[in-house]
Design a protein around this motif. Structure first.
Motif: not given
Length: 275
Positions: A188-193, A214-220, A233-238
């Motif tokens: 956990r680099i920060s509470e958002h990343l 994993e990046y969390m711009p908000t808690d939702r 393989e490359f990947s991504g998502g929400l």
């Protein structure tokens, strides 16, 4: 002729991705390049039973994946986990394939904290493999062990091994269900990343390196990217969280075989404290 070709393709792809009864599960894991052995969530049932010892809010989840957009390479799974006064009990399963080739994995496990920063878990699974109409079906039992260490407030390190006893699939050529060892970390680099990484070794395949962010711009809201090797393989998502519910979507891209979309819905038994 079509059936024979389809069966051949299915078996070949299944071996290439070590699908003899086990695959990583969930859209969160998929979006992060399946570097999931160091993560703590309900899908730890499939990735690292030791991490479940840190779960404080039980729940249930279902997931679906369609590998390379082929009907015959569908993958479904579920997990239910519930914390007890001491430890966490869990049940789950996965179902991979279609008519000609299908694997089933059903099991239950128990995980517990052995120290404030260390947890371990064991899991027993029924494994089934069906190759119709030529080879019939095989059934067996396997065991899985995992552990997770919270090195400090930012770093978690996890390890798991699937199929401890190398359960035999068939006497011919001493064919066995896959044995997979995974070692990885979540930082956990920060509470958002968050940054995740993993080394995976299947006894019949070369070492695979995986990683994601994993990046969390908000808690939702969760935004995820990842990559893995062998094969590349490359990947991504929400991910979107609303009260007790979390909906995740993800996709992996193989440069030859194409896209693998996935999604899952998770429901916690209790509303999170910060809601």
């Amino acid at each position: 002729m079509r059936t024979t070709l389809l069966l051949t393709l299915t078996i070949a792809l299944s071996k290439a991705i070590s699908a003899q009864g086990w695959l990583p599960q969930g859209a969160r894991s998929a979006a992060l390049g399946h570097a999931s052995v160091g993560l703590i969530d309900l899908f730890s049932f499939h990735h690292n039973p030791g991490a479940l010892g840190f779960v404080v809010n039980g729940g249930a989840t279902v997931a679906y994946e369609n590998r390379y957009l082929l009907r015959d390479l569908q993958n479904q799974s579920f997990v239910v986990a519930h914390p007890l006064k001491t430890g966490v009990i869990s049940v789950g399963g996965q179902f991979y394939g279609h008519e000609q080739f299908r694997t089933t994995r059903l099991g239950g496990g128990y995980s517990m904290l052995l120290a404030d920063n260390f947890s371990a878990g064991i899991q027993l699974n029924y494994m089934g493999l069906r190759l119709d109409p030529f080879y019939g079906a095989r059934h067996s039992l396997t065991a899985e062990f995992g552990m997770l260490l919270k090195v400090n407030k930012k770093l978690d390190v996890g390890f798991s091994i699937l199929n401890l006893g190398r359960t035999r699939l068939a006497e011919f050529q001493d064919e066995r269900f896959t044995t997979v060892m995974r070692l990885g970390a979540a930082y956990r680099i920060s509470e958002h990343l968050n940054i995740v990484s993993e080394i995976r070794k299947d006894l019949t395949h070369q070492v695979s390196l995986r990683g994601g962010m994993e990046y969390m711009p908000t808690d939702r809201l969760f935004i995820r990217i990842g990559a893995q090797g062998a094969p590349v393989e490359f990947s991504g998502g929400l991910g979107v969280r609303r009260g007790r519910f979390i909906l995740d979507i993800g996709t992996n891209y193989h440069q030859v075989l194409g896209w693998t979309p996935s999604l899952n819905l998770l429901v916690h038994f209790q509303k999170p404290r910060n809601e």
